[in-house]
Design an enzyme around this catalytic site. Sequence first.
Site, PDB file in Angstrom:
ATOM      1  N   HIS A   1      -6.207  -7.028  -0.792  1.00 41.88           N
ATOM      2  CA  HIS A   1      -6.873  -6.064  -0.530  1.00 41.88           C
ATOM      3  C   HIS A   1      -5.684  -5.473  -1.657  1.00 41.88           C
ATOM      4  O   HIS A   1      -4.761  -5.659  -2.242  1.00 41.88           O
ATOM      5  CB  HIS A   1      -5.815  -4.947   0.468  1.00 41.88           C
TER       6      HIS A   1
ATOM      7  N   ASP B   1      -4.648 -12.501   3.577  1.00 40.25           N
ATOM      8  CA  ASP B   1      -5.773 -12.253   4.193  1.00 40.25           C
ATOM      9  C   ASP B   1      -6.969 -12.962   2.816  1.00 40.25           C
ATOM     10  O   ASP B   1      -8.185 -12.178   3.910  1.00 40.25           O
ATOM     11  CB  ASP B   1      -5.825 -11.218   4.170  1.00 40.25           C
TER      12      ASP B   1
ATOM     13  N   ASP C   1      -3.066 -10.749  -2.779  1.00 35.88           N
ATOM     14  CA  ASP C   1      -3.789  -9.812  -1.331  1.00 35.88           C
ATOM     15  C   ASP C   1      -5.181  -9.453  -1.127  1.00 35.88           C
ATOM     16  O   ASP C   1      -5.773  -9.515  -2.681  1.00 35.88           O
ATOM     17  CB  ASP C   1      -2.532  -8.836  -0.753  1.00 35.88           C
TER      18      ASP C   1
ATOM     19  N   HIS D   1       0.713  -1.275   0.214  1.00 36.53           N
ATOM     20  CA  HIS D   1       0.118   0.027  -0.130  1.00 36.53           C
ATOM     21  C   HIS D   1       0.955   1.447   0.605  1.00 36.53           C
ATOM     22  O   HIS D   1       0.351   2.340  -0.395  1.00 36.53           O
ATOM     23  CB  HIS D   1      -0.638  -0.107   1.234  1.00 36.53           C
TER      24      HIS D   1
END
Length: 307
Positions: free
Chosen positions: A165, A244, A163, A126
């Site tokens: 995200h 995740d 991931d 990120h």
Amino acid sequence: MATGFYSHADCLLHDMGQWHPECPARLQAIEDQLIASRIDSLIERESPPLAEDTALLRVHTQAHVDYVRSRSPVEGLAEIDPDTSMNPHTLQAALRAAGAAVAATDAVIEGRYDNAFCSVRPPGHHAEPARAMGFCFFNNVAIAARHALEVHGMQRVAIIDFDVHHGNGTEAAFSGDSRVLMCSIFQHPFYPFSGADNQAPNMCNVPMPARSKGMAVREAVDMMWLPRLHEFKPEMIFISAGFDAHREDDLGNMGLVEDDYAWITDQVREIAKRYARGRIVSCLEGGYNLSALGRSVVAHVRSLAGI
């Protein structure tokens, strides 16, 4: 040759509070599962150096590096955003995490390992060139990929991100760079609410609806990622390995299990064997249910090591 496993005790010292899911126990859970699975003796452990500013600055602005250093507290916590804080050890941990990715890249390119996994934190995908966010300070995978391109002279590298995200920081670093192909799957709509629209030609982002299970993700990989990877013929592959999207992880709402991570890794490994002399560097990103994280990393590392 073996799979290199890069980690460091410094990465355990970064702590954003007892409530925070991105916690030191994540790395301990991975260690416990490696021992329980009896593959610990089949990987080669490495203690990584701190990343140098020259490596960070291939991705991040000087202002960003200076800002992260300036926010490092002498005691307590310094907030970067509502989800991201620094304690007195965070800077050292973040430099160690980026340093692991760079050192693993050197080792794999030099032929000391076939591939490598970096069990490090804080995560990185990120972190944008000029902004820390989403638990991330420096973009470990982006720094490693840029190191391969600019120090080792690679012409084409691929970045795989599974991931839950979207890796907005990695996309921001490489959007429009024809030397890099980024392939990702992520839950959408979901934090950081990016990646689905206005993709650059070198991005192969596949947004997945909440509650997507393994077969849907495998179909997306087979139909969307693999043709692009075969066409691109990467000379090296980097993985943002977030776990995740596991069905037991409450930070996301997807339905992957260990076998899915092993299958995805197998597909990537076949691409690497065909075009990249097997060269893969994988870096830990998310994964917050400790048991699921440990089991998933073992499945991933087993696949990398071919055991």
